[in-house]
Design an enzyme around this catalytic site. Sequence first.
Site, PDB file in Angstrom:
ATOM      1  N   LYS A  17     -18.450 -27.043 -20.600  1.00  0.00           N
ATOM      2  CA  LYS A  17     -18.452 -28.356 -21.174  1.00  0.00           C
ATOM      3  C   LYS A  17     -17.729 -29.339 -20.119  1.00  0.00           C
ATOM      4  CE  LYS A  17     -13.705 -28.730 -21.652  1.00  0.00           C
ATOM      5  NZ  LYS A  17     -12.763 -29.658 -20.803  1.00  0.00           N
ATOM      6  N   ASP A  34      -9.693 -26.341 -27.510  1.00  0.00           N
ATOM      7  CA  ASP A  34     -11.200 -26.724 -26.936  1.00  0.00           C
ATOM      8  C   ASP A  34     -12.209 -25.752 -27.822  1.00  0.00           C
ATOM      9  OD1 ASP A  34     -10.716 -28.668 -25.200  1.00  0.00           O
ATOM     10  OD2 ASP A  34     -10.778 -27.603 -23.647  1.00  0.00           O
TER      11      ASP A  34
END
Length: 293
Positions: A10, A135
Amino acid sequence: MSLVRKSPAKLNLLLNVLGRRPDGYHELETLLHPLAVYDTLHFERRASGIELSCTDPALPVDGRNLVCRAAERFFAEAGLRAGVRIHLEKRIPQGAGLGGGSGNAAVTLRALNEMFDRPLSEETLHRLAAGLGADVPFFLLDRPALGTGRGDCLEPLDWFPALRGCAFLVVHPGFGISTAWAYGQLARFPSLLHGRAGRAREVLQALQGADPGRAVAGFFNAFEGPAFEKFPVLELYCRYLCEQGALGARMTGSGSAVFAVVRDVAAGEAMLEALRSRFGRNVWTAVVGVAPC
């Protein structure tokens, strides 16, 4: 039964710290975007126990690894007396701000739920993911998201029109940055520790338009303050990529990887060759299109 699953990275297009919360964590607003760079996980069902192997000998393969912790929590929550053998092919660098370990944990939760006939609901998977790290829930979504709270309160988003056809060029310098260190250093940067709220919504509005340059101009990362001070090569990378024609360049997460947004993959590959000529080839790099993973 066996499964093979890819685990993406990401990028944080924006990471704005708004201050410390009463629970000791920091209030954030962040725009998270999948990056089509992958680890690969192989899952094989077994009678009992959790066994992890990895292509990277530097990674622990015990309870210190989020993959093992995700598997342990899955079996405990599901009430299953069973086990799994997992092999992790590692490509995403560690300590980079690319979310490799968090993604591995999320993929493990989802793969085990599939392998054992889905005993857990989506809501339960997200709860387990949030308990593993801020996350981790993002990697259950497979799309961009706005993160608030600790970063784990997620609003799924559609793919951004302004970035259609663009590409990401990502550079990892070969060293990591501790997230705990990065947060600790923010006390020396009061304006970054107490950022201006609303940046994320402003960038989101620009990302819905047709001008990638305008959107990328709003990208922001509070951790660049301490990171660029201690590791000036990161700022040099960003500056050089912009000089070579990137629409913009930022650090992701708490570092140490930086990324540039470029017009397309061909432009990114040409820019990467220029970067290698200037800084050498002993760094991890990737050029990938901005597209659904």
